[in-house]
Write an enzyme that holds these catalytic residues in place. Structure first.
Site, short mmCIF file in Angstrom:
data_model
loop_
_atom_site.label_atom_id
_atom_site.label_comp_id
_atom_site.label_asym_id
_atom_site.label_seq_id
_atom_site.Cartn_x
_atom_site.Cartn_y
_atom_site.Cartn_z
N TRP A 76 -1.83 -4.57 9.88
CA TRP A 76 -1.57 -4.46 8.44
C TRP A 76 -2.08 -3.19 7.77
CZ3 TRP A 76 -6.09 -4.86 5.44
CH2 TRP A 76 -7.21 -5.41 6.09
N ASP A 88 -14.46 -12.13 12.13
CA ASP A 88 -13.37 -11.53 11.35
C ASP A 88 -13.51 -10.02 11.23
OD1 ASP A 88 -11.08 -11.29 9.87
OD2 ASP A 88 -11.91 -12.10 8.02
N ASP A 143 -11.54 -7.47 11.91
CA ASP A 143 -10.29 -6.71 12.03
C ASP A 143 -10.57 -5.24 12.27
OD1 ASP A 143 -9.77 -8.94 10.01
OD2 ASP A 143 -7.74 -8.21 10.29
N ARG A 185 0.80 -1.23 0.00
CA ARG A 185 0.00 0.00 0.00
C ARG A 185 0.82 1.27 0.00
NH1 ARG A 185 -2.33 -3.22 3.61
NH2 ARG A 185 -3.78 -4.59 2.58
N GLY A 224 -1.01 -11.58 8.47
CA GLY A 224 -0.91 -13.04 8.57
C GLY A 224 -1.90 -13.69 9.53
N ASN A 239 -13.06 -1.06 5.75
CA ASN A 239 -11.91 -1.95 5.71
C ASN A 239 -10.66 -1.09 5.66
OD1 ASN A 239 -10.04 -4.21 4.88
ND2 ASN A 239 -11.94 -5.36 4.78
#
Lengths: 531, 232
Positions: A237, A298, A300, A127, A187, A384
């Protein structure tokens, strides 16, 4: 610098070291809006450009000024950096190109071969890069941090951050803080244990590491049953933000592992799905706020912590604005981590509600099961990694929103290094297979929606606002567009011919303002017609 | 002869075991993106006879083991045996055991040419409006085929639902969706011609119903047409 006589600039580039990108220049980026010196453009992560040559009156005449084609076959998610007449760009998987803005031609490319056996959940992407002094920094997919010479692209140092064979990879842009390079990693779909690192910018020596999953004896380790902390995820991340006055680095953390099975990791699972505030000098945890304790969907929290000083409910405060993947927009006190407010900005059913401290009551029906559990939003989230924006002109927070649910069926989660460690399979909801998207604008302090611009499919593009009264973003179908920041009215659009998985930026060079975005495998820079 | 039957039975059983093992790996490693039924989502639809990235069995093994560059399909750490098991399972996705329904397939073929070919493609010949029916018998049961003939709205594939576009000036146009985004839409009309519109210049209405007419067929004709299509 950008208005320097060209002969002098050429002389500088050709004959001597380029101007130094000092920490002070990055910190005071608002004073040099012609450049885009760091991933978010500024430490507060507003992604707001004060350039206004391109504005609501003339946006309809925007045209492509130049295009740079990457040679990459992977998704192009980079935010470019602009300094001293050069644009620095990461190309997937982990290459860097410097482009001369006068001729729009590459100066050099650093190409890094990536091992074939690399495990990444979501594409071989990068990115962006960071600049400090005369170095360009990139975190690589094989989990190295590399410093390149700004003039040549030659490697000045290269250090190992993690072991890619155990699925530690790097996709985010580094964040420069004073004399350090802060770098996150990915990861969590493979059962890694997350961390955030700081390296000496000059030498590459590691200065500190903060494990986002505490080890035995550390506070928070008791929020993981058994030895589950070893595979706890909570990766880092997406690039965080920084408050120079408080000297605190703010960073979002990812899902716990395995993503969808909670009964092998009983407890809150700190510091997964949180925002952490670390002392930038030492890496010590100052505070944390966990958005989604004991997550099984999930969720995040690798979104962007936006920093805003404002009067909130009658009191001047240092705020953090956080539009979480779990469909809530949070306002926290960024000095203490105190929860101040949350408002829902997208459809959700994972929680039955938040208590006065922001802690959610889980919905048992949204836990993946053998029969299938209907969950909104789906595991790509209501938001996101793509960036939101805040405009001081309007006081609005702008967020691209994904409106899409899915049905989750529990499966096994078998830990083996390099293999998915997930625990659910997914089905689309019949009749709602594609979902939809929207660019939404809400009052940054109340969360109350002002307007929305509906998108045919859920987006993966970030947002730029400008002092010209414009909001730039893109659809997944390649339509890059500009809206009026006050009303959401469409003012301009351009079919870029490829999916957009990136954040737009603005810069000024030789008297012209440009808007640049990565689309498909090309970087496209737009300016006003006739210029 | 007995040993041969035994060997065939053993191999068949072995194959079943591989499919079962492959299903387990599929559910832990693949189903999050490709769906528990293989019908896609973030990943490609695998419940289809022709996989875009795996024309051959070897290609399928390669894709599972090494992933697909430029996409989110990652390489996997599965062993060669596990990869083969996943491949065996993936090949069962979207496959229906073939049945030979009653009916005269030759008569059905004549009916196909008379009623269906204008819209449907079969083995490279035919119209673009309806679904391609090549290989239909391998992925759809005779019962499903029969229902699709007699009640086209019962199971209209999403991508073949009818769309009506009414431009600001001009007559409304009806067709099936070819593509759509935030700003525009493209469709094929019943005669196979392309029409495209800016959404700002036309009113777009969509429902989940089929453009396919209920065909005026006698029960015997339906049997015959079903028999012909099930043999594809």
């Amino acid at each position: 610098m950008t208005r320097m006589p060209r002969a002098l600039a050429v002389l500088l580039l050709a004959a001597s070291a380029p101007a130094q990108v000092t920490y002070e220049r990055i910190r005071d980026a608002a004073a040099t809006p012609a450049e885009w010196l760091s991933y978010h453009g500024a430490y507060n992560a507003h992604r707001h450009s004060t350039l206004a040559r391109i504005n609501t009156a003339n946006a309809a005449t925007l045209r492509p000024a130049w295009i740079y084609q990457t040679r990459a076959r992977h998704r192009f998610q980079a935010t470019p950096i602009v300094a001293d007449g050069v644009l620095y760009l990461s190309e997937p998987p982990s290459s860097v190109t410097a482009i001369d803005l006068h001729t729009r031609r590459p100066l050099w490319t650093y190409h890094r071969p990536i091992p074939e056996n690399i495990a990444v959940c979501c594409g071989q992407v990068n990115r962006g890069v960071a600049l400090l002094g005369d170095l360009v920094y990139i975190g690589t997919l094989d989990a190295h941090l590399v410093a390149l010479d700004r003039r040549t692209g030659r490697v000045r140092w290269d250090v190992t951050v993690g072991d890619y064979r155990s699925a530690v990879t790097i996709t985010p842009a580094p964040l420069i803080v004073r004399d350090k390079v802060i770098i996150g990693m990915a990861g969590a779909e493979y059962g890694v244990r997350g961390f955030l690192d700081a390296y000496d910018a000059a030498t590459g020596r590691r200065v500190w590491r903060f494990w986002t999953v505490p080890g035995p004896g550390e506070p928070g380790n008791n929020t993981w049953s058994g030895d589950s902390w070893q595979r706890g995820g909570a990766t880092t991340w997406v690039t965080g933000s920084y408050d120079p006055q408080a000297n605190l680095v703010y960073w979002g953390t990812g899902n716990p592992g395995p993503d969808y099975i909670g009964d092998v990791r009983l407890g809150d699972n700190l510091y997964s799905d949180s925002v952490i505030a670390l002392d930038a000098s030492t890496g010590q945890l100052r505070w944390h706020f966990q958005f989604t304790p004991h997550d099984v969907n999930d969720m995040d929290s690798n979104q962007i912590p936006l920093l805003l000083d404002a009067t909130f409910k009658g009191r001047p405060r240092k705020l953090m604005l956080f539009a979480n993947r779990n469909a809530f927009y949070y306002i926290l006190d960024r000095l203490t981590g105190e929860f101040l407010q949350a408002t829902q900005f997208a459809r959700q059913n994972w929680t039955l509600g938040l208590d006065p401290k922001g802690r959610p009551t889980p919905n048992p029906k949204a836990v993946p099961s053998l029969e299938g559990a209907l969950v909104y939003p789906d595991d790509d989230g209501a938001s996101n990694w793509f960036s939101p924006s805040y405009s001081p002109r309007t006081g609005l927070f702008y967020q691209n929103v994904r409106e899409l649910g899915a049905i989750y069926f529990r499966t096994e989660a078998i830990f083996q290094p390099g293999q998915f460690y997930l625990g659910a399979g997914r089905r689309r909801i019949p009749g709602e297979e594609d979902g939809y998207g929207a660019l939404r604008a809400w009052n940054a302090l109340t969360g109350i929606r002002r307007w929305e611009f509906r998108l045919h499919t859920p987006p993966w593009a970030g947002i730029l606002t400008t002092a010209g009264g414009l909001v730039f973003s893109s659809t997944m179908e390649g339509d890059f567009f500009a809206l009026d920041d006050a009303t959401g009215k469409l003012l301009w659009k351009f079919q870029a011919g490829g999916e957009v998985w990136s954040n737009p930026i603005s810069y000024e060079f030789e008297g012209r303002q440009y808007i640049a975005i990565a689309a498909g495998s090309a970087l496209i820079a737009f300016s006003l017609q006739g210029q | 002869m007995t040993w041969l039957i035994g060997l065939v039975a053993f191999l068949a059983q072995d194959q079943t075991a591989a499919v079962q093992a492959g299903r387990r790996w599929y559910m832990t490693q693949c189903a999050n993106c490709h769906g528990v039924n293989g019908d896609g989502g973030r990943g490609a639809n695998l419940a289809t006879p022709n996989l875009r990235h795996a024309a051959s069995h070897q290609d399928l093994l390669n894709v599972i083991a090494r992933g697909i560059p430029g996409t989110e399909m990652p390489r996997s750490a599965l062993t060669a045996t596990q990869v083969a098991e996943v491949a065996a399972f993936v090949k069962t996705l979207g496959q229906t055991p073939r049945h030979t329904p009653p009916g005269d397939a030759a008569a059905g073929e004549r009916l196909f040419h008379q009623h269906c070919r204008r819209c449907h493609t079969l083995n490279g010949q035919g119209g673009p409006v309806g679904p391609d029916l090549s290989g239909l018998g391998g992925r759809s049961s005779p019962g499903f085929i029969r229902t699709s003939i007699t009640a086209p709205d019962a199971a209209t594939p999403r991508s073949y639902a009818r769309i009506r576009a009414t431009p600001q000036t001009g007559a409304p146009v009806q067709g099936v969706l070819l593509g759509e985004d935030t700003f525009s839409i493209r469709l094929y009309t019943l005669d196979g011609s392309l029409k495209s519109f800016w959404k700002s210049e036309a009113r777009i209405e969509a429902d989940r119903r089929s453009l396919m007419p209920a065909l005026p067929l006698a029960p015997g004709d339906i049997d015959n047409l079903t028999a012909f299509l099930a043999a594809q």
